[in-house]
Write an enzyme that holds these catalytic residues in place. Structure first.
Site: not given
Ligand code: PEP
Length: 248
Positions: A9, A11, A94, A96, A166, A172, A211
């Site tokens: 992803n 973003k 998601h 966000e 998630e 992040g 992460s």
């Molecule tokens: C995400 O935004 O779906 C995500 C898992 O980000 P990160 O891997 O950077 O934690």
């Protein structure tokens, strides 16, 4: 047998030039028959990415879409528009988008149904905040998100949906849920799906996200119920993306 799916992803990162450089750098190094590799990029990069990944096994997805076909929805992109450029996947709900753009379980559900209607596989995201985890309501929260997100999805369509668990506190932040913590919630999500769809729940792929990086992907993928990863930060570097897809 559920085929693992590793999805990047991006973003709001990478312009068209950078996206094409990434694909060139990856080349055919992420081509596995036993793992599905996906890149979810910003809208403007999708058409070029789809073209550039021809001749590789990498699939391409969007990060959002609207549930209406067309109309007065300034700034939005419809599922049909994504279908026109042959998108394979679309991330829906998601955290966000839920946090910054007001997405609710209801709009997420409308988007899931619409994506399925036009033949694009939705990646339905769910996950709890740190406060919810500490309050011990992780499973209740995720159950509500999953039941609402899958409402009216037919038995025939269920296996086309990929679920991404998630935990928001792990996105992040560099804080990964332990592989066991992730597996525990993911096996619970499968039970929730089974409560509606029975054995068909065993065909649904459920990813972990938060992460994930080359150093921890193998441990995460080694868990019994985890079928893939949705990866933000670590999917931006070609070598890391290749390493993620090529987990052992
Ligand atoms: C995400 O935004 O779906 C995500 C898992 O980000 P990160 O891997 O950077 O934690």
């Amino acid at each position: 047998m559920r085929k693992p799916i590793i999805a990047g992803n991006w973003k709001m990162n990478k312009n068209i030039k950078e996206a094409l450089e990434f694909v060139k750098e990856v080349g055919t190094r992420a081509d596995r028959d036993d793992v599905e590799a996906v890149i979810c990029a910003p809208f403007l990069q999708l058409k070029d990415l789809k073209e550039a990944t021809k001749g590789t096994k990498i699939k391409v997805g969007a990060q959002n879409m609207h549930y209406e076909t067309s109309g007065a929805f300034t700034g939005e992109v419809s599922a049909e528009m994504l279908q026109e450029i042959a998108m394979d996947y679309v991330i829906i709900g998601h955290s966000e988008r839920r946090e910054y753009f007001g997405e609710t379980n209801e709009t997420v559900n409308k988007k899931v149904l619409k994506a399925l209607q036009v033949g694009i596989n939705p990646i339905l995201c769910c996950g709890e905040t740190l406060e919810q985890r500490e309050a011990g309501v992780t499973k209740d929260h995720v159950k509500t998100q999953i039941l609402a997100g899958l409402k009216d999805v037919t038995k025939e369509d269920l296996a086309k949906v990929v679920v991404a668990y998630e935990p928001i506190w792990a996105i992040g932040t560099g804080k990964t849920a332990t592989a066991e913590q992730a597996n525990d919630v993911i096996s619970y999500i499968r039970e929730v799906i089974a409560s509606v769809y029975g054995d068909l729940a065993n065909e649904v792929r459920i990813q972990y996200g938060g992460s994930v990086k080359p150093a921890n992907v193998a441990e995460i993928m080694g868990q019994s119920d985890i079928d893939g990863a949705l990866v933000g930060g670590a999917s931006l570097k070609a070598d890391d993306y290749v390493a993620l897809v090529n987990f052992k």
